[in-house]
Motif scaffolding. Structure first.
Motif, short mmCIF file in Angstrom:
data_model
loop_
_atom_site.label_atom_id
_atom_site.label_comp_id
_atom_site.label_asym_id
_atom_site.label_seq_id
_atom_site.Cartn_x
_atom_site.Cartn_y
_atom_site.Cartn_z
N ARG A 81 33.41 43.30 30.89
CA ARG A 81 32.25 43.70 30.09
C ARG A 81 30.98 43.04 30.59
O ARG A 81 29.93 43.71 30.73
N GLU A 82 31.06 41.77 30.90
CA GLU A 82 29.87 41.04 31.35
C GLU A 82 29.33 41.60 32.66
O GLU A 82 28.12 41.82 32.82
N LEU A 83 30.22 41.84 33.65
CA LEU A 83 29.77 42.35 34.93
C LEU A 83 29.26 43.79 34.81
O LEU A 83 28.28 44.17 35.46
N ALA A 84 29.90 44.59 33.95
CA ALA A 84 29.44 45.97 33.74
C ALA A 84 28.02 45.99 33.18
O ALA A 84 27.17 46.78 33.62
N ASP A 85 27.76 45.11 32.20
CA ASP A 85 26.41 45.05 31.62
C ASP A 85 25.39 44.60 32.67
O ASP A 85 24.27 45.11 32.74
N GLU A 86 25.79 43.62 33.48
CA GLU A 86 24.88 43.10 34.49
C GLU A 86 24.53 44.15 35.55
O GLU A 86 23.38 44.23 36.00
N LEU A 87 25.52 44.96 35.93
CA LEU A 87 25.30 45.96 36.98
C LEU A 87 24.82 47.29 36.42
O LEU A 87 24.42 48.18 37.19
N GLY A 88 24.87 47.45 35.10
CA GLY A 88 24.45 48.71 34.50
C GLY A 88 25.42 49.84 34.78
O GLY A 88 25.00 50.99 34.99
N VAL A 89 26.73 49.54 34.78
CA VAL A 89 27.75 50.56 35.04
C VAL A 89 28.75 50.58 33.90
O VAL A 89 28.78 49.68 33.04
N ASN A 90 29.59 51.61 33.90
CA ASN A 90 30.65 51.72 32.91
C ASN A 90 31.69 50.62 33.13
O ASN A 90 31.99 50.24 34.25
N ARG A 91 32.27 50.15 32.02
CA ARG A 91 33.29 49.11 32.13
C ARG A 91 34.49 49.58 32.96
O ARG A 91 35.12 48.79 33.66
N ASN A 92 34.80 50.87 32.85
CA ASN A 92 35.93 51.40 33.62
C ASN A 92 35.70 51.28 35.12
O ASN A 92 36.65 51.15 35.90
N THR A 93 34.41 51.32 35.54
CA THR A 93 34.08 51.18 36.96
C THR A 93 34.43 49.78 37.44
O THR A 93 35.05 49.60 38.51
N VAL A 94 34.06 48.77 36.66
CA VAL A 94 34.39 47.39 37.03
C VAL A 94 35.91 47.17 36.98
O VAL A 94 36.49 46.53 37.86
N ALA A 95 36.56 47.71 35.94
CA ALA A 95 38.02 47.57 35.84
C ALA A 95 38.71 48.19 37.04
O ALA A 95 39.67 47.63 37.59
N ALA A 96 38.22 49.34 37.51
CA ALA A 96 38.80 49.99 38.69
C ALA A 96 38.57 49.15 39.93
O ALA A 96 39.45 49.07 40.82
N ALA A 97 37.39 48.50 40.04
CA ALA A 97 37.12 47.63 41.18
C ALA A 97 38.08 46.45 41.21
O ALA A 97 38.62 46.09 42.26
N TYR A 98 38.32 45.87 40.04
CA TYR A 98 39.24 44.74 39.97
C TYR A 98 40.67 45.19 40.30
O TYR A 98 41.44 44.44 40.92
N GLN A 99 41.03 46.39 39.89
CA GLN A 99 42.35 46.91 40.21
C GLN A 99 42.54 47.09 41.71
O GLN A 99 43.60 46.82 42.27
N ARG A 100 41.48 47.54 42.38
CA ARG A 100 41.52 47.68 43.84
C ARG A 100 41.73 46.32 44.49
O ARG A 100 42.51 46.18 45.45
N LEU A 101 41.05 45.31 43.99
CA LEU A 101 41.18 43.97 44.55
C LEU A 101 42.58 43.42 44.31
O LEU A 101 43.17 42.78 45.19
N ALA A 102 43.14 43.68 43.13
CA ALA A 102 44.49 43.21 42.83
C ALA A 102 45.51 43.91 43.70
O ALA A 102 46.44 43.29 44.23
N LYS A 103 45.34 45.21 43.89
CA LYS A 103 46.27 45.97 44.72
C LYS A 103 46.22 45.50 46.16
O LYS A 103 47.23 45.50 46.88
N GLY A 104 45.05 45.08 46.61
CA GLY A 104 44.90 44.60 47.98
C GLY A 104 45.28 43.14 48.17
O GLY A 104 45.14 42.60 49.28
N GLY A 105 45.73 42.48 47.11
CA GLY A 105 46.15 41.09 47.22
C GLY A 105 45.00 40.12 47.30
O GLY A 105 45.19 38.96 47.72
#
Length: 431
Positions: free
Chosen positions: A34-58
């Motif tokens: 939530r904090e990063l989404a507010d800071e970047l002005g994007v949807n929370r799902n966008t940040v959650a998807a970014a974190y999922q990509r990072l987790a999938k990539g180890g």
């Protein structure tokens, strides 16, 4: 340090760049979604998807309420092999006796393959025949045959074909170093399953499956490090447990098959959909013979084949020719049988020497090693033995979740007088 980006790809790529530059270190927490989404002005799902990509990539690990953090990069742990630059007598290397390995140049000279090109069959007919007789005959009906660059390569490819990073894999505890490292580097989570003299314990396997294990990896004979082998009764019990879990991948690593002293007992039930029996030639023909037979179900064979296609990483026909010549040679087979008897004799002699000094070791039914339980910290004992001229492998390298106190001693080159001297030195370290 500011994270930027408007899409999930941009955000994840920028965080990845910060990790590569060292601005984000392992263990560094990432901002809440939530904090990063507010800071970047994007949807929370966008940040959650970014974190999922990072987790999938180890690159990152999600920890529920604890948030998301940068994770440690995967690292290989201890490795089997000779220790260079030491004058100690090496009883830690896990190697066969080089004097008991065939000469690859002589084998190659006896069967020089023609030049093979892109598009040729990836497996020599001679090895196909050997695999059908010596591997598929021990597999469930309908199995197919492939080759990989050794047993660990087979395990890595099967894991990549059927699992995703984070999946849980049930393995023996203690476990072979190569297996532990392969799963760690693939991002898998190893679940240790207790073993005894008869192999993996059924109730412990059931507990691992209850915890969500999606794959099971079992060594049926000459387990490394302990030397135990599955009895028929134990294999049947494991088969009954696995029969209730048809979607679990079952991989059997029969690495010591060429010199096995006990019969093979299958744990693969008829209900299992994804399975593989892996048989490497490294113990009988040498670790540099990077060839393993893989008998497996059709779906697994197709996935392996897609990674072993011409132009990518098929097993060299030159290596195949050497292996085929060795496995069809009466002289080489006689040498392999002689090595089996010699290794059994070395283990027995070593255990007798320990017994004379009042030290007990569980019986090993195969392999190159003896597992010696200790009443005290194994690292301290290993240090004291090093001062007496011995290099040994403490059990901590093989532990998954358990904490064994033992030494794994490779006896493949240990002469009787050395065994007696080692037993006396070990006794002195335990006083």
């Amino acid at each position: 340090m500011k994270i930027i980006g408007k899409t999930a790809l941009e955000i994840s790529d920028h965080i990845r760049a910060l990790v590569q530059s060292g601005d984000l270190q392992p263990g560094s927490p990432l901002p809440p979604v939530r904090e990063l989404a507010d800071e970047l002005g994007v949807n929370r799902n966008t940040v959650a998807a970014a974190y999922q990509r990072l987790a999938k990539g180890g690159i990152a690990i999600t920890q529920g309420r604890l948030g998301t953090a940068i994770c440690e990069p995967p690292r290989a742990g201890e490795q089997e092999g000779l220790s260079t630059g030491t004058k100690l007598i090496d009883l830690a290397d896990g190697n066969p006796d080089p004097r008991r390995l065939p000469d690859p140049m002589k084998l190659l000279a006896a069967n020089v393959p023609r030049p093979y090109l892109y598009g040729d069959d990836t497996m020599l007919p001679e090895l196909q025949q050997i695999g059908r007789e010596w591997v598929l005959s021990d597999c469930p009906p309908g199995g197919e045959l492939e080759l990989t660059h050794g047993a660990v390569d087979a395990i890595e490819r099967l894991a990549a074909a059927h699992l995703v990073p984070g999946d849980k894999v049930a393995v023996e505890d203690p476990c072979f170093l190569g297996t532990i490292n392969a799963l760690r580097l693939a991002g898998m989570q190893a679940i240790g399953v207790d073993i005894d003299d008869a192999g993996m314990r059924p109730e412990a396997l059931q507990a691992a499956l209850d915890k969500g294990a999606r794959a099971v990896l079992v060594t049926p004979r000459a387990h490394n490090p302990t030397g135990c082998s599955l009895s028929k009764r134990r294999a049947d019990a494991l088969k009954r447990v696995l029969a209730a879990h048809p979607n679990v991948l079952v991989v059997v690593d029969d690495h010591f098959w060429l010199q096995a002293e006990t019969p093979y007992h299958s744990i693969i039930p008829a209900t299992t959909m994804r399975w593989a029996l892996v048989r490497s030639v490294s113990k009988g023909l040498g670790p540099d013979m990077r060839v393993a037979f893989v008998g497996c179900d059709t779906a697994s064979a197709e996935r392996l084949r897609s990674r072993l296609a011409p132009g990518m990483t098929w097993v060299s026909h030159i290596l195949q020719a050497i292996v085929a010549t060795a496995l069809t040679s009466k002289a080489v087979r006689k040498d392999i049988d002689g090595a089996r008897e010699a290794y059994a004799g070395y283990r027995d002699e070593f255990c007798r020497a320990l017994h004379v000094e009042g030290i007990d070791a569980p019986p090993a039914s195969g392999g190159l090693n003896v597992w010696v339980p200790l009443p005290c910290d194994e690292k301290d004992v290993a240090y004291e033995l090093a001062k007496k001229g011995w290099l040994v492998r403490p059990s901590g390298a093989f532990d998954v979740q358990g904490q064994s106190r033992a030494l794994r001693i490779t006896v493949s080159k240990l002469q009787p007088e050395q065994a007696q001297r080692f037993a006396r030195d070990l006794k002195a370290c335990l006083i």
